[in-house]
Structure formats: C-alpha cells, structure tokens
Enzyme design. Structure first.
Site, PDB file in Angstrom:
ATOM      1  N   ASP A   2      19.374  40.184  34.178  1.00 63.31           N
ATOM      2  CA  ASP A   2      20.004  39.728  34.102  1.00 63.31           C
ATOM      3  C   ASP A   2      20.738  40.450  32.027  1.00 63.31           C
ATOM      4  OD1 ASP A   2      22.204  36.659  34.339  1.00 63.31           O
ATOM      5  OD2 ASP A   2      22.066  37.501  32.686  1.00 63.31           O
ATOM      6  N   ASP A  23      22.142  45.664  31.905  1.00 64.48           N
ATOM      7  CA  ASP A  23      23.659  45.287  31.917  1.00 64.48           C
ATOM      8  C   ASP A  23      24.541  46.208  33.282  1.00 64.48           C
ATOM      9  OD1 ASP A  23      26.309  45.970  31.205  1.00 64.48           O
ATOM     10  OD2 ASP A  23      25.881  47.069  28.933  1.00 64.48           O
ATOM     11  N   ASN A  83      24.073  40.088  42.818  1.00 60.87           N
ATOM     12  CA  ASN A  83      24.982  39.280  42.414  1.00 60.87           C
ATOM     13  C   ASN A  83      25.631  39.116  40.871  1.00 60.87           C
ATOM     14  OD1 ASN A  83      25.673  35.872  42.813  1.00 60.87           O
ATOM     15  ND2 ASN A  83      24.544  36.305  41.040  1.00 60.87           N
ATOM     16  N   TYR A  90      40.262  40.592  39.055  1.00 56.10           N
ATOM     17  CA  TYR A  90      39.286  39.438  40.103  1.00 56.10           C
ATOM     18  C   TYR A  90      38.792  40.072  41.270  1.00 56.10           C
ATOM     19  CZ  TYR A  90      35.126  36.416  40.952  1.00 56.10           C
ATOM     20  OH  TYR A  90      33.642  36.380  41.860  1.00 56.10           O
ATOM     21  N   LYS A 100      36.325  42.366  44.370  1.00 52.43           N
ATOM     22  CA  LYS A 100      36.171  41.510  44.810  1.00 52.43           C
ATOM     23  C   LYS A 100      35.922  42.222  46.834  1.00 52.43           C
ATOM     24  CE  LYS A 100      32.886  38.572  42.805  1.00 52.43           C
ATOM     25  NZ  LYS A 100      31.434  39.587  42.748  1.00 52.43           N
TER      26      LYS A 100
END
Length: 247
Positions: free
Chosen positions: A27, A54, A81, A148, A152
């Site tokens: 993360d 990153d 994720n 977004y 996705k």
C-alpha cells in the site's frame, strides 16, 4: 495484495491470513500497511509482511512482486485492489486527473497481473489473479464518475482477455465488482438521515435487494472464494457483488 492497508483490501488480507496464506500487504500508506500486517500476523499467527507500493509506478509494482517471491518462495495468488475514486463532472474533468485515475486503477492492475503471471509461469505451478473492479465496471453509476467508470470497465475487459492468454499456463483470472460497501472511510454514511441517503445518486448507498448495505467482508469472502479451489473451474468472469442493485 495491493491496496491492502485498509478497507476492502484489509478485509481480504484478513480472510486470506485466516485461511493460512502468507500475505504481503502492499500500500502507498506505509505506516497503515505495517500496522495491518502486524495486527493480522498476531491475530492469526500468520506470515504477514508489509511494503510501501505506488500503484501508479510500474517499477514499484515489480519490486513488490520480487519481494513476495523472496519472502514466500513464489506467488500463488495476486490480488489487484489498489484504486482511487474520481468525482469530477465530465466537462470539468481534465486530462491529468483522467490519466491519473487510469494509471492507478487500470494500468496498475495490468502491471500487477503481468508481473504476477510472469513469476507464476516461471514456476510452472499455475496461480490465481483476482482483479477488484466495481459496479462502475458494468454500468454508469452517477454524476462525476467518467474517469472511474472508464478505469473499472477496463479492469473487467482486461480480466476477460488475460484469462484467455493465461489459461494455458494454469493461471486463472477472475474479477469482483463490488457495489457500494461500508469501510473505515465510508462508515460516516451509515449516520446519514433518510432524506440525504435518498438524494444520493450512488446506487446501493441506501441498501440493496437483500435489505442492507454491503460491508468490506462481503467482498473479502468472494475474493477468498475466487482464490480457492472452490472456484477451480472459473476464469474470465467478474462476480457482481452488489446485493442485486444492478438486477
């Protein structure tokens, strides 16, 4: 797994550790990643480590894959994720923000999957790659979601294509597409009044056909299923985890 310091990622790391997997918490929030790793290692007596990563930097992702190999002797499961939201309306959305959202949400997933697949193929032991998409990957959702949704939708398409190219190497590729889910950073919504919830354009924020809002562990359970032998005859699919909102 990437983006695992909190939220859906942390819940998934918890389920994987509970199931006996060795887990690397990657993360950009290094401190939170270390805290999550320490918490899970102690709770489940599991091999859980952390690293700063990153998702917009291909070299950083490659370094995480290398580290996972060194720490655990190989890669069996890779979960993409890491992601960021975007709320800028279409006509106000500039190139820089659009590119940044796609760099993290889509290119980050591509690079992570590619690096995991390379290492799985080298070991000739197969593996599983799970990409976290979104309800926004199968439909438009609300004002200000152009970047977004584009990212996705790309993750869903990438999942299908990667499953074709990697099947011959014994590597399964699956996606999960969560609807709105309560996490540490969205829990404040549970305190909204009924009128505010009704006026919110985000699908599922007021509940689902199952009578409740999703929680992080709903998604974690599905990812654990995808990564396990229970899903051994599945590849290329993206599981919709929205409580029937899109039905």
């Amino acid at each position: 797994m990437t983006g695992a310091a909190w939220g859906l990622g942390k819940a998934t790391a918890r389920r994987l550790a509970e199931a006996g997997a060795a887990v690397l918490i990657a993360d950009i929030d290094e401190e939170a990643a270390a805290q999550t790793a320490s918490e899970l290692a102690e709770r489940y007596s599991a091999n859980v480590k952390s690293v700063c990563m990153d998702a917009a930097d291909s070299g950083s992702i490659t370094a995480v894959a290398d580290l996972a190999e060194r720490l655990f002797g190989g890669l069996d499961i890779w979960v993409n994720n890491a992601g960021i939201p975007s709320f800028t309306p279409l006509l106000d959305l500039d190139d820089e923000e659009f590119d940044n959202v796609l760099a993290i949400n889509l290119r980050g997933a591509f690079v992570g999957a590619r690096e995991a697949a390379r290492r799985m193929m080298a070991r000739q032991s197969g593996g599983v790659i799970v990409n976290v998409a979104s309800l926004a990957g199968v439909m438009g959702i609300s004002e200000g979601q152009a970047a977004y949704c584009a990212s996705k939708h790309g993750v869903v398409g990438l999942t299908r294509q990667m499953s074709i190219e990697l099947a011959g190497h014994g590597i399964r590729v699956l996606g999960v597409a969560p609807g709105f889910s309560l996490t540490e950073k969205t829990m404040f919504i549970a305190e909204w009044d009924e009128e505010t919830i009704k006026s919110c354009p985000i699908p599922g924020i007021g509940g689902s056909r199952l009578g409740r809002v999703g929680v992080a562990d709903d998604i974690a359970r599905a990812i654990l299923f995808c990564a396990s032998d229970l899903a051994m005859f599945m590849t290329g699919s993206t599981l919709l985890l929205d409580g029937g909102v899109a039905a």
